[in-house]
Design a protein around this motif. Structure first.
Motif, short mmCIF file in Angstrom:
data_model
loop_
_atom_site.label_atom_id
_atom_site.label_comp_id
_atom_site.label_asym_id
_atom_site.label_seq_id
_atom_site.Cartn_x
_atom_site.Cartn_y
_atom_site.Cartn_z
N TYR A 162 12.23 25.68 8.01
CA TYR A 162 11.47 25.42 9.01
C TYR A 162 10.73 23.71 7.97
N SER A 163 10.08 22.62 8.71
CA SER A 163 9.64 22.14 8.21
C SER A 163 7.81 21.87 7.55
N SER A 164 7.93 21.08 7.09
CA SER A 164 6.79 22.09 5.91
C SER A 164 7.10 22.99 4.70
N ASP A 194 17.38 15.09 -0.66
CA ASP A 194 16.75 15.80 -0.10
C ASP A 194 17.22 15.08 1.78
N SER A 195 18.08 15.97 2.04
CA SER A 195 18.55 15.42 3.51
C SER A 195 17.28 14.78 4.33
N GLY A 196 16.13 15.87 4.63
CA GLY A 196 15.34 15.23 5.41
C GLY A 196 15.09 13.91 5.19
N ILE A 198 8.15 6.99 5.08
CA ILE A 198 9.12 7.51 5.81
C ILE A 198 8.49 8.70 5.86
N ARG A 199 7.34 9.58 4.61
CA ARG A 199 6.59 10.33 4.93
C ARG A 199 5.40 10.21 5.72
N SER A 200 4.79 8.42 6.87
CA SER A 200 4.33 9.21 7.17
C SER A 200 4.11 10.00 9.14
N VAL A 249 11.23 11.64 13.99
CA VAL A 249 11.99 11.99 13.19
C VAL A 249 13.12 12.62 14.14
N SER A 250 12.85 14.27 15.07
CA SER A 250 13.38 14.64 15.79
C SER A 250 14.66 14.72 16.62
N PRO A 251 13.59 13.32 17.52
CA PRO A 251 15.26 13.10 18.78
C PRO A 251 16.10 12.23 18.05
N VAL A 252 15.84 11.55 16.82
CA VAL A 252 16.73 10.51 16.26
C VAL A 252 17.65 11.37 15.59
N ALA A 253 17.20 12.85 14.98
CA ALA A 253 18.45 13.86 14.21
C ALA A 253 18.81 14.85 15.37
N ALA A 254 18.47 14.49 16.51
CA ALA A 254 19.43 14.67 17.54
C ALA A 254 20.61 14.04 18.32
N VAL A 308 24.41 9.78 14.28
CA VAL A 308 23.34 9.66 13.56
C VAL A 308 24.22 11.23 12.43
N ARG A 309 24.52 12.14 12.91
CA ARG A 309 24.69 13.55 12.66
C ARG A 309 25.84 13.74 11.90
N GLN A 310 26.66 13.20 12.42
CA GLN A 310 28.15 12.72 11.58
C GLN A 310 28.10 12.20 10.74
N ARG A 312 17.96 21.46 7.18
CA ARG A 312 18.03 22.77 8.29
C ARG A 312 19.52 23.17 8.81
N ASP A 313 20.28 21.86 7.91
CA ASP A 313 21.61 22.52 8.71
C ASP A 313 22.52 22.83 7.25
N ILE A 314 22.09 22.34 6.02
CA ILE A 314 22.59 22.67 4.94
C ILE A 314 23.33 23.60 4.53
N GLY A 315 22.71 25.12 5.13
CA GLY A 315 23.90 26.10 4.41
C GLY A 315 25.00 26.55 5.62
N GLU A 330 6.19 21.06 17.86
CA GLU A 330 6.76 20.52 18.38
C GLU A 330 8.08 19.88 17.84
N ARG A 331 7.84 19.61 16.56
CA ARG A 331 9.95 19.68 15.58
C ARG A 331 10.69 20.80 15.65
N ASP A 332 9.48 21.70 15.23
CA ASP A 332 10.31 23.52 15.42
C ASP A 332 10.59 23.67 16.50
O1 DC Z 1 12.15 18.82 6.34
P1 DC Z 1 11.87 16.87 6.97
O2 DC Z 1 10.67 17.30 7.89
O3 DC Z 1 12.02 15.71 6.15
O4 DC Z 1 13.22 16.52 7.67
C1 DC Z 1 12.29 15.99 9.03
C2 DC Z 1 13.36 15.61 10.29
O5 DC Z 1 14.28 15.90 9.97
C3 DC Z 1 12.89 17.42 11.10
O6 DC Z 1 12.46 17.44 12.11
C4 DC Z 1 14.70 17.49 11.19
C5 DC Z 1 15.72 16.46 10.61
N1 DC Z 1 16.45 17.33 9.94
C6 DC Z 1 17.63 17.55 10.55
O7 DC Z 1 17.97 17.60 11.37
N2 DC Z 1 18.77 17.71 9.62
C7 DC Z 1 18.38 18.05 8.05
N3 DC Z 1 19.57 18.84 7.33
C8 DC Z 1 17.19 17.71 7.85
C9 DC Z 1 16.90 17.41 8.24
#
Ligand code: DC
Length: 237
Positions: free
Chosen positions: A14-16, A36-38, A96-98, A105-110, A114-116, A136-139, A185-187
């Motif tokens: 989870y975030s943080s 740091d993939s986030g 990027i930490r603001s 970031v969550s809608p962008v990561a969806a 972008v994910r590809q 979030r999806d490394i493993g 909300e990010r969760d």
């Molecule tokens: O770990 P973080 O909070 O810095 O990540 C920022 C956002 O990026 C988080 O809301 C979800 C997304 N993320 C993701 O979808 N997949 C990852 N492998 C890493 C982060």
């Protein structure tokens, strides 16, 4: 004596949840590369914000972003103060930490494209192993065959408190209530998105660090690494 085989360590959660801090320390102690993939998703979000691809109501222009995401260069520079994220060569570590980037970031990561693009780049980073990557999806998606997988959890309140302190330290303070709202909300978005949702891989080891100190977490992680590595190298003998 033969040298131990290098492995891939995937740390999701989870975030943080403190996973970046643990992952960074493990990588440093092992002499592995830390990714740091986030930060990569955050850098793409900053790019979208700076290039007018996010409307005032938060809607992301997925088509415009998808058309350019393959050309956005994200790198990491190691400096004496730690690792810095570079967006097309510019140091954006603080930006990027603001909370503003966190809010978008969550809608962008969806977004599928972008994910590809980022998954492909993450896989290139890990091509030679000897890497600790958190996200979030490394493993589950990026390195489903990673030799070591960890899934980190902690209560939303504990995580919001950690993030609140981090924002203060970074010089971009935000009220605790806003940070907690952002974490929850990010969760929700991370867990429910269609592509690569946040999920524990079946073979990941879970760590709830709500009530653990940093040294305790580091010790736990190093012990798991030593066990994993011994098993792998033992099997090779
Ligand atoms: O770990 P973080 O909070 O810095 O990540 C920022 C956002 O990026 C988080 O809301 C979800 C997304 N993320 C993701 O979808 N997949 C990852 N492998 C890493 C982060």
């Amino acid at each position: 004596m033969t040298e131990n085989k290098k492995i891939i360590v995937a740390i999701d959660g989870y975030s943080s949840s403190g996973k970046s801090t643990m992952a960074k320390k493990l990588a440093k102690d092992l002499g592995y590369r830390y990714i740091d993939s986030g930060a990569m998703y955050r850098a793409v979000t900053l790019y979208a914000m700076e290039n007018g691809m996010i409307a005032p109501d938060g809607t992301v222009d997925a088509e415009a972003l998808g058309a350019v995401v393959g050309n956005i260069r994200i790198d990491f520079a190691v400096t004496p103060e730690g690792q810095h994220t570079l967006l097309d060569g510019r140091d954006v570590e603080h930006l990027i930490r603001s909370l503003e980037v966190s809010n978008h970031v969550s809608p962008v990561a969806a977004i599928h494209t972008v994910r590809q693009a980022l998954t492909a780049q993450q896989q290139r980073f890990g091509a030679e192993k000897g890497i600790v990557m958190d996200g979030r999806d490394i493993g589950t998606t990026v390195f489903p065959n990673a030799e070591m997988k960890v899934f980190v959890t902690a209560s939303a309140e504990k995580r919001a408190h950690r993030r609140y302190l981090e924002l203060q330290q970074n010089g971009t303070p935000s009220p605790y209530e806003d940070v907690l709202k952002n974490v929850i909300e990010r969760d929700r978005i991370d867990e429910t998105r269609a592509e690569s949702p946040l999920r524990k891989a079946p073979d990941a080891v879970e760590l709830d660090n709500s009530d653990m100190s940093l040294p305790e977490q580091e010790k736990w992680l190093m012990e798991l690494f030593n066990k994993t590595e011994a098993a792998i190298n033992g099997r090779d003998c």
